[in-house]
Design a protein around this motif. Sequence first.
Motif, PDB file in Angstrom:
ATOM      1  N   SER A  47     -20.672  -9.355  36.818  1.00  0.00           N
ATOM      2  CA  SER A  47     -20.239  -7.969  36.712  1.00  0.00           C
ATOM      3  C   SER A  47     -18.960  -7.818  35.927  1.00  0.00           C
ATOM      4  CB  SER A  47     -20.031  -7.393  38.118  1.00  0.00           C
ATOM      5  OG  SER A  47     -19.026  -8.122  38.802  1.00  0.00           O
ATOM      6  N   THR A  48     -18.301  -8.970  35.589  1.00  0.00           N
ATOM      7  CA  THR A  48     -17.064  -8.896  34.835  1.00  0.00           C
ATOM      8  C   THR A  48     -17.334  -8.387  33.426  1.00  0.00           C
ATOM      9  OG1 THR A  48     -16.192 -10.782  36.058  1.00  0.00           O
ATOM     10  CG2 THR A  48     -15.089 -10.210  33.997  1.00  0.00           C
ATOM     11  N   PRO A  49     -16.583  -7.360  32.969  1.00  0.00           N
ATOM     12  CA  PRO A  49     -16.852  -6.810  31.650  1.00  0.00           C
ATOM     13  C   PRO A  49     -16.527  -7.807  30.557  1.00  0.00           C
ATOM     14  CG  PRO A  49     -14.844  -5.884  32.586  1.00  0.00           C
ATOM     15  CD  PRO A  49     -15.496  -6.679  33.674  1.00  0.00           C
ATOM     16  N   SER A  50     -17.146  -7.639  29.401  1.00  0.00           N
ATOM     17  CA  SER A  50     -16.902  -8.525  28.286  1.00  0.00           C
ATOM     18  C   SER A  50     -15.481  -8.368  27.774  1.00  0.00           C
ATOM     19  CB  SER A  50     -17.895  -8.224  27.152  1.00  0.00           C
ATOM     20  OG  SER A  50     -17.744  -6.875  26.744  1.00  0.00           O
ATOM     21  N   ARG A  51     -14.992  -9.410  27.115  1.00  0.00           N
ATOM     22  CA  ARG A  51     -13.608  -9.412  26.648  1.00  0.00           C
ATOM     23  C   ARG A  51     -13.411  -8.355  25.571  1.00  0.00           C
ATOM     24  NH1 ARG A  51     -10.259 -12.176  22.828  1.00  0.00           N
ATOM     25  NH2 ARG A  51     -12.051 -13.114  21.783  1.00  0.00           N
ATOM     26  N   THR A  52     -12.288  -7.659  25.678  1.00  0.00           N
ATOM     27  CA  THR A  52     -11.935  -6.678  24.667  1.00  0.00           C
ATOM     28  C   THR A  52     -10.907  -7.285  23.725  1.00  0.00           C
ATOM     29  OG1 THR A  52     -10.222  -5.788  26.143  1.00  0.00           O
ATOM     30  CG2 THR A  52     -12.370  -4.726  26.178  1.00  0.00           C
ATOM     31  N   ALA A  53     -10.919  -6.848  22.481  1.00  0.00           N
ATOM     32  CA  ALA A  53     -10.010  -7.404  21.483  1.00  0.00           C
ATOM     33  C   ALA A  53      -8.580  -6.960  21.748  1.00  0.00           C
ATOM     34  CB  ALA A  53     -10.441  -6.955  20.093  1.00  0.00           C
ATOM     35  N   SER A  54      -7.620  -7.822  21.405  1.00  0.00           N
ATOM     36  CA  SER A  54      -6.211  -7.471  21.541  1.00  0.00           C
ATOM     37  C   SER A  54      -5.847  -6.368  20.553  1.00  0.00           C
ATOM     38  CB  SER A  54      -5.342  -8.702  21.277  1.00  0.00           C
ATOM     39  OG  SER A  54      -5.648  -9.737  22.173  1.00  0.00           O
ATOM     40  N   GLN A  55      -4.788  -5.669  20.874  1.00  0.00           N
ATOM     41  CA  GLN A  55      -4.282  -4.653  19.965  1.00  0.00           C
ATOM     42  C   GLN A  55      -3.372  -5.327  18.943  1.00  0.00           C
ATOM     43  OE1 GLN A  55      -5.102  -1.345  19.976  1.00  0.00           O
ATOM     44  NE2 GLN A  55      -4.005  -1.227  18.048  1.00  0.00           N
ATOM     45  N   PRO A  56      -3.785  -5.438  17.683  1.00  0.00           N
ATOM     46  CA  PRO A  56      -2.947  -6.128  16.686  1.00  0.00           C
ATOM     47  C   PRO A  56      -1.713  -5.327  16.338  1.00  0.00           C
ATOM     48  CG  PRO A  56      -4.835  -5.113  15.633  1.00  0.00           C
ATOM     49  CD  PRO A  56      -5.044  -4.928  17.109  1.00  0.00           C
ATOM     50  N   LYS A  57      -0.740  -6.015  15.744  1.00  0.00           N
ATOM     51  CA  LYS A  57       0.502  -5.392  15.292  1.00  0.00           C
ATOM     52  C   LYS A  57       0.618  -5.638  13.786  1.00  0.00           C
ATOM     53  CE  LYS A  57       2.685  -6.116  19.771  1.00  0.00           C
ATOM     54  NZ  LYS A  57       3.842  -6.704  20.505  1.00  0.00           N
ATOM     55  N   PRO A  58      -0.009  -4.769  12.974  1.00  0.00           N
ATOM     56  CA  PRO A  58      -0.064  -5.000  11.527  1.00  0.00           C
ATOM     57  C   PRO A  58       1.319  -5.207  10.919  1.00  0.00           C
ATOM     58  CG  PRO A  58      -1.518  -3.204  12.141  1.00  0.00           C
ATOM     59  CD  PRO A  58      -0.714  -3.526  13.359  1.00  0.00           C
ATOM     60  N   GLY A  59       1.429  -6.259  10.094  1.00  0.00           N
ATOM     61  CA  GLY A  59       2.668  -6.534   9.386  1.00  0.00           C
ATOM     62  C   GLY A  59       3.699  -7.304  10.176  1.00  0.00           C
ATOM     63  N   GLN A  60       3.499  -7.494  11.484  1.00  0.00           N
ATOM     64  CA  GLN A  60       4.500  -8.175  12.305  1.00  0.00           C
ATOM     65  C   GLN A  60       4.184  -9.665  12.426  1.00  0.00           C
ATOM     66  OE1 GLN A  60       5.680  -6.357  15.995  1.00  0.00           O
ATOM     67  NE2 GLN A  60       5.108  -4.304  15.301  1.00  0.00           N
ATOM     68  N   THR A  61       5.225 -10.470  12.378  1.00  0.00           N
ATOM     69  CA  THR A  61       5.099 -11.913  12.522  1.00  0.00           C
ATOM     70  C   THR A  61       6.175 -12.433  13.461  1.00  0.00           C
ATOM     71  OG1 THR A  61       6.539 -12.360  10.617  1.00  0.00           O
ATOM     72  CG2 THR A  61       4.157 -12.174  10.178  1.00  0.00           C
ATOM     73  N   VAL A  62       6.000 -13.648  13.924  1.00  0.00           N
ATOM     74  CA  VAL A  62       7.017 -14.315  14.725  1.00  0.00           C
ATOM     75  C   VAL A  62       7.204 -15.718  14.179  1.00  0.00           C
ATOM     76  CG1 VAL A  62       6.555 -12.984  16.825  1.00  0.00           C
ATOM     77  CG2 VAL A  62       5.311 -15.099  16.414  1.00  0.00           C
ATOM     78  N   ARG A  63       8.420 -16.223  14.274  1.00  0.00           N
ATOM     79  CA  ARG A  63       8.711 -17.595  13.861  1.00  0.00           C
ATOM     80  C   ARG A  63       8.774 -18.461  15.111  1.00  0.00           C
ATOM     81  NH1 ARG A  63      10.889 -20.012   9.385  1.00  0.00           N
ATOM     82  NH2 ARG A  63      11.323 -17.957   8.449  1.00  0.00           N
ATOM     83  N   ILE A 101       5.254 -19.697  11.003  1.00  0.00           N
ATOM     84  CA  ILE A 101       5.154 -18.251  11.078  1.00  0.00           C
ATOM     85  C   ILE A 101       3.765 -17.870  11.580  1.00  0.00           C
ATOM     86  CG2 ILE A 101       5.303 -16.064   9.819  1.00  0.00           C
ATOM     87  CD1 ILE A 101       7.947 -17.540  10.036  1.00  0.00           C
ATOM     88  N   LEU A 102       3.718 -17.070  12.630  1.00  0.00           N
ATOM     89  CA  LEU A 102       2.455 -16.614  13.188  1.00  0.00           C
ATOM     90  C   LEU A 102       2.289 -15.117  12.983  1.00  0.00           C
ATOM     91  CD1 LEU A 102       2.362 -18.517  16.613  1.00  0.00           C
ATOM     92  CD2 LEU A 102       1.403 -19.220  14.410  1.00  0.00           C
ATOM     93  N   LYS A 103       1.112 -14.717  12.526  1.00  0.00           N
ATOM     94  CA  LYS A 103       0.796 -13.305  12.356  1.00  0.00           C
ATOM     95  C   LYS A 103       0.343 -12.713  13.690  1.00  0.00           C
ATOM     96  CE  LYS A 103      -2.450 -13.902   9.447  1.00  0.00           C
ATOM     97  NZ  LYS A 103      -3.578 -13.595   8.537  1.00  0.00           N
ATOM     98  N   LEU A 104       0.764 -11.491  13.945  1.00  0.00           N
ATOM     99  CA  LEU A 104       0.338 -10.783  15.144  1.00  0.00           C
ATOM    100  C   LEU A 104      -0.771  -9.790  14.818  1.00  0.00           C
ATOM    101  CD1 LEU A 104       3.814 -10.095  16.802  1.00  0.00           C
ATOM    102  CD2 LEU A 104       2.294 -12.066  17.094  1.00  0.00           C
ATOM    103  N   TYR A 105      -1.533 -10.117  13.794  1.00  0.00           N
ATOM    104  CA  TYR A 105      -2.606  -9.235  13.340  1.00  0.00           C
ATOM    105  C   TYR A 105      -3.637 -10.078  12.586  1.00  0.00           C
ATOM    106  CZ  TYR A 105       0.170  -9.720   9.088  1.00  0.00           C
ATOM    107  OH  TYR A 105       0.882 -10.235   8.028  1.00  0.00           O
ATOM    108  N   PRO A 106      -4.879  -9.612  12.504  1.00  0.00           N
ATOM    109  CA  PRO A 106      -5.897 -10.364  11.778  1.00  0.00           C
ATOM    110  C   PRO A 106      -5.866 -10.064  10.289  1.00  0.00           C
ATOM    111  CG  PRO A 106      -6.872  -8.433  12.780  1.00  0.00           C
ATOM    112  CD  PRO A 106      -5.422  -8.444  13.211  1.00  0.00           C
ATOM    113  N   GLY A 107      -6.343 -10.983   9.472  1.00  0.00           N
ATOM    114  CA  GLY A 107      -6.447 -10.769   8.024  1.00  0.00           C
ATOM    115  C   GLY A 107      -5.119 -10.360   7.418  1.00  0.00           C
ATOM    116  N   SER A 108      -5.178  -9.372   6.485  1.00  0.00           N
ATOM    117  CA  SER A 108      -3.973  -8.895   5.822  1.00  0.00           C
ATOM    118  C   SER A 108      -3.248  -7.857   6.646  1.00  0.00           C
ATOM    119  CB  SER A 108      -4.330  -8.271   4.459  1.00  0.00           C
ATOM    120  OG  SER A 108      -5.165  -7.140   4.642  1.00  0.00           O
ATOM    121  N   GLY A 109      -3.936  -7.283   7.638  1.00  0.00           N
ATOM    122  CA  GLY A 109      -3.325  -6.269   8.465  1.00  0.00           C
ATOM    123  C   GLY A 109      -3.163  -4.944   7.779  1.00  0.00           C
TER     124      GLY A 109
END
Length: 272
Positions: A47-63, A101-109
């Motif tokens: 009964s557990t619902p399927s996973r929902t995608a995270s909310q991306p943060k276009p253009g944001q990165t972390v070091r 450097i890690l992107k907080l968004y998929p692709g080019s954002g």
Amino acid sequence: MDLENTTTRLATTLRSGTKTSFRVLVIATIWLALAACSSTVVRETSSTPSRTASQPKPGQTVRVQRGDTLYGIAFRNGIDQRDLASWNGIAAPYTIYPGQILKLYPGSGRASTSGTTTPRPPAATTTPRPVPPPATVTRPPVIQNPASSGFAWRWPAEGHIIGRFTAGDATKQGIDIAGSSGQAVRAAADGVVVYSGAGLVGYGELVIIKHSEAWLSAYGHNRKRLVNEGQNVKAGQQIAEMGSSGAAREMLHFEIRYNGKPVDPMLYLPKR
């Protein structure tokens, strides 16, 4: 892939690898997480619902800083760790390195554009008749039922609640339970410790436990952590001593996260 295979592989990695490989995984989000041995992680029900995608943060990165883990960075930014790994092409066991450097968004954002324009409709040749405004219909607010975890939660500590969850408030992503220094902090459900450290600002001495592919719990402001990353824990097992690290008083900050997103713990903890 199924949870049993995923948890078995990570358990093997934890036994054969070094703690250093786990420590260089990104620091969160928790409460956002992580595989436990199949004998200790409770499976989610159908009964557990399927996973929902995270909310991306276009253009944001972390070091990545020294001591960061992928799970910690995902937790801190409210992103599911699987999405963060996918967006950055990082495969299990999710090893990252200081300075990366890690992107907080998929692709080019960036929002895609087609390069075409929508033609304007031809000008009206007759005088249009006025259209009366639509009638206002008042509908009751839609109340969404919380996602089912498929297993029972336990209270992580005894004490009065002095802070409650507020959706959308970054400072109130869980509940605060008042107590005394050294008081027992216990695992809210079976799982595996995926973070044990003090690298997330605002949480003090923090422990994060993964209970399944979708569910995490976090325990902050401890005086002392009693478990290590990769360690399997049982519901009710003491994992830390309550303290005031990163807080103004002795208390436990407790979060539950579903697919990296904070949810109200009061919807899952038993009434008392």
